[in-house]
Design a protein around this motif. Structure first.
Motif, PDB file in Angstrom:
ATOM      1  N   LEU A  27      30.055  48.326  44.276  1.00 35.06           N
ATOM      2  CA  LEU A  27      30.267  47.307  43.251  1.00 35.06           C
ATOM      3  C   LEU A  27      31.699  47.324  42.716  1.00 35.06           C
ATOM      4  N   GLY A  28      32.346  48.470  42.806  1.00 34.66           N
ATOM      5  CA  GLY A  28      33.663  48.602  42.208  1.00 34.66           C
ATOM      6  C   GLY A  28      34.824  48.388  43.156  1.00 34.66           C
ATOM      7  N   GLY A 146      22.942  51.268  50.637  1.00 37.12           N
ATOM      8  CA  GLY A 146      24.007  52.243  50.490  1.00 37.12           C
ATOM      9  C   GLY A 146      25.293  51.820  51.172  1.00 37.12           C
ATOM     10  N   HIS A 147      25.299  50.609  51.689  1.00 36.20           N
ATOM     11  CA  HIS A 147      26.405  50.097  52.496  1.00 36.20           C
ATOM     12  C   HIS A 147      27.411  49.352  51.616  1.00 36.20           C
ATOM     13  N   PRO A 148      28.688  49.336  51.993  1.00 39.26           N
ATOM     14  CA  PRO A 148      29.671  48.581  51.207  1.00 39.26           C
ATOM     15  C   PRO A 148      29.382  47.089  51.091  1.00 39.26           C
ATOM     16  N   VAL A 149      28.571  46.550  51.994  1.00 36.08           N
ATOM     17  CA  VAL A 149      28.277  45.112  51.962  1.00 36.08           C
ATOM     18  C   VAL A 149      27.156  44.767  50.981  1.00 36.08           C
ATOM     19  N   PHE A 150      26.553  45.771  50.356  1.00 39.68           N
ATOM     20  CA  PHE A 150      25.418  45.532  49.457  1.00 39.68           C
ATOM     21  C   PHE A 150      25.705  44.462  48.394  1.00 39.68           C
ATOM     22  N   PRO A 151      26.888  44.443  47.744  1.00 38.73           N
ATOM     23  CA  PRO A 151      27.141  43.397  46.743  1.00 38.73           C
ATOM     24  C   PRO A 151      27.069  41.973  47.316  1.00 38.73           C
ATOM     25  N   ALA A 152      27.515  41.799  48.546  1.00 39.95           N
ATOM     26  CA  ALA A 152      27.436  40.469  49.153  1.00 39.95           C
ATOM     27  C   ALA A 152      25.986  40.088  49.419  1.00 39.95           C
ATOM     28  N   LEU A 153      25.198  41.047  49.864  1.00 39.13           N
ATOM     29  CA  LEU A 153      23.779  40.796  50.113  1.00 39.13           C
ATOM     30  C   LEU A 153      23.079  40.317  48.846  1.00 39.13           C
ATOM     31  N   VAL A 154      23.235  41.050  47.750  1.00 38.42           N
ATOM     32  CA  VAL A 154      22.536  40.659  46.526  1.00 38.42           C
ATOM     33  C   VAL A 154      23.200  39.444  45.872  1.00 38.42           C
ATOM     34  N   ALA A 174      14.834  49.162  45.896  1.00 37.87           N
ATOM     35  CA  ALA A 174      14.468  48.666  44.570  1.00 37.87           C
ATOM     36  C   ALA A 174      15.315  49.327  43.498  1.00 37.87           C
ATOM     37  N   GLN A 175      15.549  50.627  43.624  1.00 38.15           N
ATOM     38  CA  GLN A 175      16.365  51.329  42.638  1.00 38.15           C
ATOM     39  C   GLN A 175      17.809  50.835  42.699  1.00 38.15           C
ATOM     40  N   ALA A 176      18.317  50.563  43.894  1.00 38.71           N
ATOM     41  CA  ALA A 176      19.676  50.040  44.038  1.00 38.71           C
ATOM     42  C   ALA A 176      19.804  48.677  43.368  1.00 38.71           C
ATOM     43  N   LEU A 177      18.794  47.846  43.482  1.00 41.17           N
ATOM     44  CA  LEU A 177      18.806  46.542  42.803  1.00 41.17           C
ATOM     45  C   LEU A 177      18.886  46.720  41.293  1.00 41.17           C
ATOM     46  N   THR A 178      18.135  47.678  40.787  1.00 44.33           N
ATOM     47  CA  THR A 178      18.155  47.944  39.354  1.00 44.33           C
ATOM     48  C   THR A 178      19.524  48.472  38.920  1.00 44.33           C
ATOM     49  N   LEU A 179      20.094  49.373  39.701  1.00 44.46           N
ATOM     50  CA  LEU A 179      21.412  49.919  39.381  1.00 44.46           C
ATOM     51  C   LEU A 179      22.484  48.839  39.361  1.00 44.46           C
ATOM     52  N   ALA A 180      22.328  47.835  40.209  1.00 46.32           N
ATOM     53  CA  ALA A 180      23.303  46.757  40.296  1.00 46.32           C
ATOM     54  C   ALA A 180      22.999  45.600  39.341  1.00 46.32           C
ATOM     55  N   ASN A 181      21.948  45.747  38.532  1.00 41.02           N
ATOM     56  CA  ASN A 181      21.499  44.650  37.670  1.00 41.02           C
ATOM     57  C   ASN A 181      21.295  43.365  38.480  1.00 41.02           C
ATOM     58  N   ALA A 217      11.814  40.539  45.204  1.00 41.44           N
ATOM     59  CA  ALA A 217      12.749  40.544  44.077  1.00 41.44           C
ATOM     60  C   ALA A 217      13.441  39.191  43.994  1.00 41.44           C
ATOM     61  N   ASP A 218      13.483  38.640  42.793  1.00 38.75           N
ATOM     62  CA  ASP A 218      14.278  37.443  42.536  1.00 38.75           C
ATOM     63  C   ASP A 218      15.669  37.906  42.132  1.00 38.75           C
ATOM     64  N   LEU A 219      16.638  37.647  42.986  1.00 34.22           N
ATOM     65  CA  LEU A 219      17.973  38.191  42.795  1.00 34.22           C
ATOM     66  C   LEU A 219      18.776  37.381  41.781  1.00 34.22           C
ATOM     67  N   THR A 220      19.360  38.103  40.839  1.00 35.58           N
ATOM     68  CA  THR A 220      20.104  37.457  39.746  1.00 35.58           C
ATOM     69  C   THR A 220      21.460  38.132  39.548  1.00 35.58           C
ATOM     70  N   PHE A 221      22.053  38.581  40.630  1.00 37.15           N
ATOM     71  CA  PHE A 221      23.315  39.321  40.534  1.00 37.15           C
ATOM     72  C   PHE A 221      24.461  38.385  40.127  1.00 37.15           C
ATOM     73  N   ASP A 222      25.282  38.836  39.191  1.00 41.03           N
ATOM     74  CA  ASP A 222      26.416  38.045  38.711  1.00 41.03           C
ATOM     75  C   ASP A 222      27.638  38.343  39.584  1.00 41.03           C
ATOM     76  N   ILE A 223      27.952  37.433  40.518  1.00 45.60           N
ATOM     77  CA  ILE A 223      29.036  37.697  41.450  1.00 45.60           C
ATOM     78  C   ILE A 223      30.410  37.695  40.765  1.00 45.60           C
TER      79      ILE A 223
END
Length: 227
Positions: A27-28, A146-154, A174-181, A217-223
């Motif tokens: 994410l960072g 655990g992959h660097p592409v995870f932010p693009a996926l969500v 599921a835990q990764a989704l929670t960690l990423a809000n 999961a309904d994805l609501t990640f703030d890009i």
């Protein structure tokens, strides 16, 4: 007829202790691996199809031989279903005609997801069916969560459905989704397909007597939070 598929063996005893660090790192940072030429060409080609179809979009990521893409296209006749896999051999296998509302695309997911995010694709549904579990603890970075592409996926959003025969993979995701809000309440549960198999792997695992696991999961990640 019973199948004979071995269960997944892992040297992990629970959720990986470096999961939070991997998600935070992804994410960072802005992952800048060059886009493969064949992925770019495939993306450009399928973008034209999506534009002309003017229908809600469904992604079937890691579709393998494309059985799931065909079945999803039949299940969602008013949607445009894109099945993506990096193997030309798998995609070329004959599993019947591809419905008019579907396309099979050879490309790397790590490229397509980033290109799709930049192009502001907005799939209504995103299916990840039986991804490679990479069960050894040292391979966490190769699992999608655990992959660097995870932010693009969500960041693509939509209704995510992940299926696996390894409970720990689904729990970690599921835990990764929670960690990423990225989702307010990812739902994980065992399920039975009842013979309505979406993939050959699903059929094999079920007939081998293995428990199948599903995440919704309904994805609501703030890009806008991405670097």
């Amino acid at each position: 007829m019973k199948a004979d598929s071995s269960p997944i063996f892992t040297n992990q005893t629970g959720v990986h202790d470096k999961l939070q660090a991997r998600v935070s790192r992804a994410l960072g940072a802005h992952w800048q691996r060059p886009i493969a030429a064949h992925s770019q060409a495939a993306f450009d080609d399928v973008t034209e199809s999506i534009s002309s179809a003017q229908a809600p979009l469904i992604l079937d990521s890691g579709c393998g031989v494309g059985v799931s893409t065909r079945k999803l296209a039949e299940r969602f006749p008013d949607h445009w279903v894109i099945g993506i896999d990096r193997s030309a051999d798998r995609l070329s296998r004959d599993h019947g005609p591809v419905p008019d509302n579907a396309r099979l695309v050879r490309a790397d997911l790590v490229d397509i997801w980033r290109l799709a995010l930049a192009a502001r694709w907005q799939p209504t549904h995103h299916f990840l069916l039986y991804p490679n579990p990479y069960p050894k603890a040292r391979h966490l970075k190769m699992r999608w969560h655990g992959h660097p592409v995870f932010p693009a996926l969500v960041g693509l959003g939509g209704r995510l459905e992940l299926r696996s025969n390894w409970q720990l993979y689904v729990t970690e995701f599921a835990q990764a989704l929670t960690l990423a809000n990225a989702s307010a309440s990812p739902d994980v549960a065992a399920f039975s397909p009842g013979g309505a198999y979406l993939t050959p792997f699903e059929r094999k695992y079920d007939l081998s007597g293995q428990t199948l696991w599903r995440l919704h999961a309904d994805l609501t990640f703030d890009i806008s939070l991405l670097p």
